[in-house]
Design a protein around this motif. Sequence first.
Motif, PDB file in Angstrom:
ATOM      1  N   SER A  88     -34.500  20.348 -37.182  1.00  0.00           N
ATOM      2  CA  SER A  88     -34.055  20.741 -38.512  1.00  0.00           C
ATOM      3  C   SER A  88     -33.639  19.494 -39.271  1.00  0.00           C
ATOM      4  O   SER A  88     -33.291  18.485 -38.679  1.00  0.00           O
ATOM      5  CB  SER A  88     -32.896  21.729 -38.418  1.00  0.00           C
ATOM      6  N   ASN A  89     -33.677  19.566 -40.595  1.00  0.00           N
ATOM      7  CA  ASN A  89     -33.316  18.406 -41.400  1.00  0.00           C
ATOM      8  C   ASN A  89     -31.865  18.020 -41.150  1.00  0.00           C
ATOM      9  O   ASN A  89     -31.492  16.880 -41.338  1.00  0.00           O
ATOM     10  CB  ASN A  89     -33.547  18.704 -42.889  1.00  0.00           C
ATOM     11  N   VAL A 130     -38.026  21.007 -40.111  1.00  0.00           N
ATOM     12  CA  VAL A 130     -37.820  22.230 -40.875  1.00  0.00           C
ATOM     13  C   VAL A 130     -36.554  22.069 -41.690  1.00  0.00           C
ATOM     14  O   VAL A 130     -35.508  21.715 -41.160  1.00  0.00           O
ATOM     15  CB  VAL A 130     -37.697  23.435 -39.918  1.00  0.00           C
ATOM     16  N   VAL A 131     -36.686  22.261 -42.994  1.00  0.00           N
ATOM     17  CA  VAL A 131     -35.496  22.210 -43.848  1.00  0.00           C
ATOM     18  C   VAL A 131     -34.805  23.554 -43.691  1.00  0.00           C
ATOM     19  O   VAL A 131     -35.360  24.595 -44.013  1.00  0.00           O
ATOM     20  CB  VAL A 131     -35.874  21.947 -45.318  1.00  0.00           C
ATOM     21  N   ALA A 148     -34.609  17.026 -50.330  1.00  0.00           N
ATOM     22  CA  ALA A 148     -35.442  16.306 -51.301  1.00  0.00           C
ATOM     23  C   ALA A 148     -36.142  15.110 -50.675  1.00  0.00           C
ATOM     24  O   ALA A 148     -37.104  14.582 -51.232  1.00  0.00           O
ATOM     25  CB  ALA A 148     -34.575  15.851 -52.475  1.00  0.00           C
ATOM     26  N   ALA A 149     -35.657  14.651 -49.519  1.00  0.00           N
ATOM     27  CA  ALA A 149     -36.248  13.469 -48.894  1.00  0.00           C
ATOM     28  C   ALA A 149     -37.369  13.820 -47.927  1.00  0.00           C
ATOM     29  O   ALA A 149     -37.886  12.961 -47.229  1.00  0.00           O
ATOM     30  CB  ALA A 149     -35.160  12.682 -48.169  1.00  0.00           C
ATOM     31  N   TYR A 150     -37.766  15.094 -47.903  1.00  0.00           N
ATOM     32  CA  TYR A 150     -38.829  15.523 -46.990  1.00  0.00           C
ATOM     33  C   TYR A 150     -40.125  14.794 -47.309  1.00  0.00           C
ATOM     34  O   TYR A 150     -40.527  14.696 -48.468  1.00  0.00           O
ATOM     35  CB  TYR A 150     -39.045  17.033 -47.126  1.00  0.00           C
ATOM     36  N   ILE A 175     -34.529   7.342 -42.988  1.00  0.00           N
ATOM     37  CA  ILE A 175     -35.429   8.434 -42.625  1.00  0.00           C
ATOM     38  C   ILE A 175     -35.918   8.303 -41.180  1.00  0.00           C
ATOM     39  O   ILE A 175     -35.907   9.247 -40.411  1.00  0.00           O
ATOM     40  CB  ILE A 175     -36.679   8.444 -43.546  1.00  0.00           C
ATOM     41  N   ARG A 176     -36.356   7.070 -40.852  1.00  0.00           N
ATOM     42  CA  ARG A 176     -36.987   6.895 -39.544  1.00  0.00           C
ATOM     43  C   ARG A 176     -36.605   5.539 -38.984  1.00  0.00           C
ATOM     44  O   ARG A 176     -36.553   4.558 -39.719  1.00  0.00           O
ATOM     45  CB  ARG A 176     -38.501   6.985 -39.716  1.00  0.00           C
ATOM     46  N   ARG A 177     -36.319   5.491 -37.692  1.00  0.00           N
ATOM     47  CA  ARG A 177     -36.017   4.210 -37.061  1.00  0.00           C
ATOM     48  C   ARG A 177     -36.725   4.131 -35.721  1.00  0.00           C
ATOM     49  O   ARG A 177     -36.849   5.114 -35.004  1.00  0.00           O
ATOM     50  CB  ARG A 177     -34.509   4.068 -36.820  1.00  0.00           C
ATOM     51  N   VAL A 178     -37.194   2.920 -35.398  1.00  0.00           N
ATOM     52  CA  VAL A 178     -37.777   2.691 -34.086  1.00  0.00           C
ATOM     53  C   VAL A 178     -36.774   1.817 -33.331  1.00  0.00           C
ATOM     54  O   VAL A 178     -36.529   0.679 -33.721  1.00  0.00           O
ATOM     55  CB  VAL A 178     -39.152   1.994 -34.196  1.00  0.00           C
TER      56      VAL A 178
END
Length: 749
Positions: free
Chosen positions: A44-45, A128-129, A96-98, A79-82
């Motif tokens: 989920s978001n 899933v938001v 809104a950042a989807y 949003i995303r990190r490695v």
Amino acid sequence: MQTYRMIILIAMILLTTKDAVESFDSHLRGPSFIMEPPTRLEFSNSSGGWLDCSASGSPQPSIDWLSVDGTSVGDVSGIRRVLRNGTLVLLPFAAAAYRQDIHSTVYRCVASNSVGRIISRDVQVRAVVTQAYKVEVEALGAARGCTALLKCVVPSFVKEFVRVVSWIQEPSFYIYPSLQGDGKFHQLPSGDLLIHNLEFSDQFAMYRCRTMHRLSRQYTVSGPANVRITEHRGIVAPVIVESSGTITVAQDEGAALLCVAQGCPAPEYRWYSHTGLEPSLVMSGPRTRQLGPVLAIEAVTPEDSGSYRCKASNAGGEASVELRLIVSTPLHVEVTPPMLSIHMGGSAEFRCSVSSHSGGPHLVTWYKDGRQLPSTGRGSSDTLVINNIGREDRGMYQCVVRRAEGDTAQAAAELQLGDAPPVLLYSFIEQTLQPGPAVSLKCSAAGNPTPQISWTLDGFPLPSNGRFVIGQYVTVHGDVISHVNISHVMIEDGGEYTCTAENRAGKTSHSARLNVYGMPYIRLIPKVTAVAGETLQLKCPVAGYPIEEIHWERGGRELPDDLRQKVLEDGTLVISPVEKKADSGVYTCWARNKQGHSARRSGEVTVIVPPIIEPFSFQDGLSEGMRTRTVCGVSSGDPPLVVSWLKDGQPLTPALAVNVSALDPYSSLLSISSLDSRHSGDFTCVASNPAAEVRYTAKLQVKGNENPWFLLSPPTHPSMPLIFRYCFGTRVNWTPKGKVLLHRFVYFH
Ligand SMILES: *[C@@H]1O[C@H](CO)[C@@H](O)[C@H](O)[C@H]1NC(C)=O
Ligand SMILES: *[C@@H]1O[C@H](CO)[C@@H](O)[C@H](O)[C@H]1NC(C)=O
Ligand SMILES: *[C@@H]1O[C@H](CO)[C@@H](O)[C@H](O)[C@H]1NC(C)=O
Ligand SMILES: *[C@@H]1O[C@H](CO)[C@@H](O)[C@H](O)[C@H]1NC(C)=O
């Protein structure tokens, strides 16, 4: 104890270049996944999600992530990190950042090291938001003595994520899902609630249903509702009001097929299976239980797949409905053999096998180091044949299988080139010439690993002056080519040149003379270090051409003057075996031509005694938490001595918490102040001096602490299983967290 002869002549320094690809001592191993990410990730978001991926290999593989188009995946702020350890983190995000390309896509993990590269299965990611939703109760009333049905109605946009956890009869009576119910109340596996044997008083109770969103783990409770008791009396034919339709259950899990009929009197249920050739009545058996509206099958197998029919009947008539059960099987792939070592020019064959129950059609593709191989069209795609193997064929081969359902699975195998000692492909020939021109000497060699080539002149390093240029490079085929180029050859450059090609599988060398016309000349004789007990071969570095005779002398006496000495025809002095006292000192060689011109030069020979390590050991019966120590003493051997330690062949790391200190220049104390299981293994003391490197190894065994340690997660409601996790043999802390009955105990070592 093993002795490694390092260098006989210290002055003989190997000429190395950066071009040589392999190191001599490595045990390389291609990557293999320890933790492969799952086929699917839904989150989920608000919670965010992450994918773990880790691999082993030597050297330690690095982990990267690829997106669906094969490009590398990086950080996207917020949003995303490695992470450095290979984990891909998808952070919680505002609606809104989807982003479709990040939150609803396919990722793959890649593990690579110098041996090769492997890719993971596809990971279908779906964020899933989470939206607020309401649930309501819909009550189907019934006549007194019959069965009422309460449905918990979940809006369709969240239906796939929401399940009914329980029903509440106000104020606080909880009803949980079960296969059978308690005779009065029965929450079906689907979430619906049956209330049997309706009585007049039942219509006054209020019921709510309680649901949980499996991604956000948030609970929602419906408003209250009550049961209506219909006036109707007498017989009502059954009507199917609820059925599980088509359900998919993973192999070995339990399946509950469901069909609920309303009617009065309460209908009887019969189940028919259409999984065989003929429809047959389902009987209760060891795995199958018929519990009225529920048909429960434990540990389903692919044979249970198919259609079923449920018939509900009473005196008023009968109704039936068809249901389907699909048993999904895990996709399992294997490549055999997992490792092949093939000589250059040979051929390799890998076979990909897909577990027999993996169901329907599947597509096999082969990858080499993460790149898809063109399908050859010859033979079956389950077999990969590589012919006439060259160096570029080394690496990781993968079989990736894709099913009609869209999921993938992979397995990998490593192709190594077998070790091959160097073979000289080209070598220079003897030349005789006048001083002046440029000269180029060339050697090239093949072997696996790629050999390194070194050069000597009369057994000594090449002169270091501007006229000598040494170049070495590796061709695309992995052959090594080495040149010695002399810009203007001079008399003093004459002598016997040797090129030596060496790799871990062996070495080979080639020698030929370069004769430059001129007066006798003897080059500088560098300091020579000989090893006591071995053979010393000392060549007189004579230039000038032609030469008539070469002699050796020591302290004014012509050699040989001892049985251990010999002077060969080409002017090589041989001493075998070397003795420290007798043979250390200054040696002179001289050479003369026919015309009586002569030259002479002296050089010093030092004899070094190789180290000897006194045997040592660790005490028996050591266990965790104890202390231990041992001393590596070097009982003979000349300085400078270097003493060091290895654990299982690797240098000690600070993480191992082992203390090493020098007691004196000949002894090293190894102490461990608190033993634990990591300390078990082979400890090797390495003593070296310029003559030799010697090793002695002793085993240390640390017994584990035998108390298990475990972690309990208390059940959140009665139908949930207890989960125990424990490990073995580490320090123990017992933390009582309430009373729990242990039914079963499994030990892992
Ligand atoms: C990587 O680190 C994160 C956070 O430090 C941790 O949650 C995760 O489990 C680690 N992954 C692996 C594969 O060890
Ligand atoms: C997730 O989306 C919901 C609905 O838009 C929002 O209320 C919630 O705050 C979001 N979560 C985060 C962490 O932003
Ligand atoms: C040495 O000479 C050979 C032949 O002329 C040439 O191919 C090579 O590049 C030279 N190597 C170096 C290091 O100058
Ligand atoms: C190593 O020895 C030093 C002093 O001799 C001591 O302070 C230290 O704690 C020891 N370390 C370990 C890991 O035993």
